[in-house]
Design an enzyme around this catalytic site. Sequence first.
Site, PDB file in Angstrom:
ATOM      1  N   ARG A   1       9.136   8.161  -6.447  1.00  0.00           N
ATOM      2  CA  ARG A   1       8.707   9.164  -5.605  1.00  0.00           C
ATOM      3  C   ARG A   1       9.490  10.255  -5.323  1.00  0.00           C
ATOM      4  O   ARG A   1      10.622  10.122  -5.421  1.00  0.00           O
ATOM      5  CB  ARG A   1       8.439   8.427  -4.392  1.00  0.00           C
ATOM      6  CG  ARG A   1       7.150   7.586  -4.501  1.00  0.00           C
ATOM      7  CD  ARG A   1       6.840   6.867  -3.089  1.00  0.00           C
ATOM      8  NE  ARG A   1       5.835   7.804  -2.264  1.00  0.00           N
ATOM      9  CZ  ARG A   1       5.412   7.524  -1.013  1.00  0.00           C
ATOM     10  NH1 ARG A   1       5.850   6.401  -0.474  1.00  0.00           N
ATOM     11  NH2 ARG A   1       4.697   8.593  -0.401  1.00  0.00           N
TER      12      ARG A   1
ATOM     13  N   GLY B   1       8.133   4.432   3.222  1.00  0.00           N
ATOM     14  CA  GLY B   1       9.197   4.673   4.031  1.00  0.00           C
ATOM     15  C   GLY B   1      10.515   5.026   3.484  1.00  0.00           C
ATOM     16  O   GLY B   1      10.982   4.209   2.631  1.00  0.00           O
ATOM     17  N   ALA B   2      10.996   6.327   4.025  1.00  0.00           N
ATOM     18  CA  ALA B   2      12.133   6.792   3.249  1.00  0.00           C
ATOM     19  C   ALA B   2      13.163   5.844   3.204  1.00  0.00           C
ATOM     20  O   ALA B   2      13.801   5.513   2.018  1.00  0.00           O
ATOM     21  CB  ALA B   2      12.527   7.970   3.787  1.00  0.00           C
TER      22      ALA B   2
ATOM     23  N   GLN C   1      -1.018   4.120   7.539  1.00  0.00           N
ATOM     24  CA  GLN C   1       0.241   3.591   8.021  1.00  0.00           C
ATOM     25  C   GLN C   1       0.181   3.176   9.672  1.00  0.00           C
ATOM     26  O   GLN C   1       1.035   2.532   9.930  1.00  0.00           O
ATOM     27  CB  GLN C   1       1.358   4.197   7.481  1.00  0.00           C
ATOM     28  CG  GLN C   1       1.511   4.475   6.311  1.00  0.00           C
ATOM     29  CD  GLN C   1       0.884   5.631   5.436  1.00  0.00           C
ATOM     30  OE1 GLN C   1       0.053   5.968   5.952  1.00  0.00           O
ATOM     31  NE2 GLN C   1       1.474   6.243   4.420  1.00  0.00           N
TER      32      GLN C   1
ATOM     33  N   ASP D   1      11.251  12.083   5.917  1.00  0.00           N
ATOM     34  CA  ASP D   1      11.692  11.909   4.596  1.00  0.00           C
ATOM     35  C   ASP D   1      12.881  12.602   4.008  1.00  0.00           C
ATOM     36  O   ASP D   1      13.392  12.068   3.154  1.00  0.00           O
ATOM     37  CB  ASP D   1      10.299  11.864   3.799  1.00  0.00           C
ATOM     38  CG  ASP D   1       9.201  10.856   4.024  1.00  0.00           C
ATOM     39  OD1 ASP D   1       8.694  10.884   5.155  1.00  0.00           O
ATOM     40  OD2 ASP D   1       9.403   9.738   3.285  1.00  0.00           O
TER      41      ASP D   1
ATOM     42  N   LYS E   1       5.631  12.612   6.827  1.00  0.00           N
ATOM     43  CA  LYS E   1       3.939  12.476   6.486  1.00  0.00           C
ATOM     44  C   LYS E   1       3.028  13.596   7.003  1.00  0.00           C
ATOM     45  O   LYS E   1       3.151  14.139   8.018  1.00  0.00           O
ATOM     46  CB  LYS E   1       3.587  11.378   7.160  1.00  0.00           C
ATOM     47  CG  LYS E   1       2.263  10.681   7.003  1.00  0.00           C
ATOM     48  CD  LYS E   1       1.976  10.598   5.444  1.00  0.00           C
ATOM     49  CE  LYS E   1       2.790   9.646   4.892  1.00  0.00           C
ATOM     50  NZ  LYS E   1       2.502   9.762   3.212  1.00  0.00           N
TER      51      LYS E   1
HETATM   52  O1  MRU Z   1       4.054   7.837   2.318  1.00  0.00           O
HETATM   53  P1  MRU Z   1       5.218   7.085   2.986  1.00  0.00           P
HETATM   54  O2  MRU Z   1       4.303   5.822   3.968  1.00  0.00           O
HETATM   55  O3  MRU Z   1       6.343   6.459   2.368  1.00  0.00           O
HETATM   56  O4  MRU Z   1       5.484   7.891   4.130  1.00  0.00           O
HETATM   57  C1  MRU Z   1       6.516   7.367   5.220  1.00  0.00           C
HETATM   58  C2  MRU Z   1       6.892   8.687   6.224  1.00  0.00           C
HETATM   59  O5  MRU Z   1       6.242   9.640   6.107  1.00  0.00           O
HETATM   60  C3  MRU Z   1       7.785   8.018   7.365  1.00  0.00           C
HETATM   61  O6  MRU Z   1       7.491   8.648   8.523  1.00  0.00           O
HETATM   62  C4  MRU Z   1       9.345   8.534   6.819  1.00  0.00           C
HETATM   63  O7  MRU Z   1       9.288   7.972   5.784  1.00  0.00           O
HETATM   64  C5  MRU Z   1      10.257   8.024   7.911  1.00  0.00           C
HETATM   65  S1  MRU Z   1      10.305   6.157   7.742  1.00  0.00           S
HETATM   66  C6  MRU Z   1      11.515   5.699   8.976  1.00  0.00           C
END
Ligand code: MRU
Length: 364
Positions: A95, A53-54, A199, A254, A265
Amino acid sequence: MSTQAYDAIKPFLWQDDCLQLLDQRLLPDEFTYIRLNDVQAIAQAITDMVVRGAPAIGITAAYGIVVAARQRFNDDPINWKENIEADLQILAQSRPTAVNLFWAIDLLREVIKSIDVADPIATLLSLAKKIHQDDIDANVKMGELGASLIEEPCAVLTHCNAGALATGGYGTALGVIRSAFKHKKISHVYADETRPWLQGARLSAWEMVHDDIPVSVLVEGAAAHLIKTSQLKQDKAEQDKTEQAIRWIIVGSDRIAANGDVANKIGTYALAILARYHGIKFMVVAPTTTIDMNITCGDEIPIEERSTEEVLTCSGKTVAARGAQARNPAFDVTPAELVDAIVTEKGVVLKPNLDKMQRLMTNA
Ligand code: MRU
């Protein structure tokens, strides 16, 4: 603010001078924190999705830099500022898509350059804690702003996990859902399961259940059918309170480009097209730390391509035909023209474009 159910969901703890990460790969079955004492292990935990999550990645990097600085300062108090650059590079490679990671690294790098106090580690730790708290505050604010956009009680659909687990706490998209549910504007949440890491099924559904918010998990392919049929039922006035039409798709991000294009995502772009086709609204909820004004449009956002094993297997078991190849882009880009609202802690941008994003960030 009083203690709420979501306060119990903490993706990280700073305890006994050590960073602990809740291992999100094990949720919802196991609730286990991992203690991490070196920056290499923290970067690896980000890559391996222990934390994801970002905003959560950005906050983890900030705490990771505190851990690195302590080590470098102890090893060589004269040259630690130069030596820590190698650690910042390691974190930066964990990442590629979530810009919050690079935002946090750049911020701490600048502070390290100019820091001139007896105990620099205490100063850096205070800054990491402030970044963490500011993110929670931003989420609570965005929760109210986003909820105010929802005019009538309805069901909503969300994708991936943009909740307390993906942030400092409360959540971005799930923050709006939490606030709107409290104001009785949301009756039900549909959570896309979000292959391959699930997720939605594992994390968003868990957070909603935790907060007593009614939630149904969907395979991604079911979204179009459910949006259409929930509207048909509404038109025929067949609906009861438990089955209101899906009126909003609410997601996090992100990285948002200067023109309002949104990386999130994989699968988000398809949902935005679906929303436009069916005349429902598409809301993106993200703090300004997710906005990258150095990127003019979404095509420039680096999209992480993860291991094909994640697609070919499920819970460690091969599910695809042996010999088949796979693709595993972890994110996609939704063009700004499909976005009805970007909700940030600095305000809401309706129908985003370059001009509106510049105005938001200039006031930020
Ligand atoms: O691969 P992830 O689980 O890190 O991807 C997360 C997402 O795509 C979330 O929607 C995004 O980071 C927003 S979190 C507030």
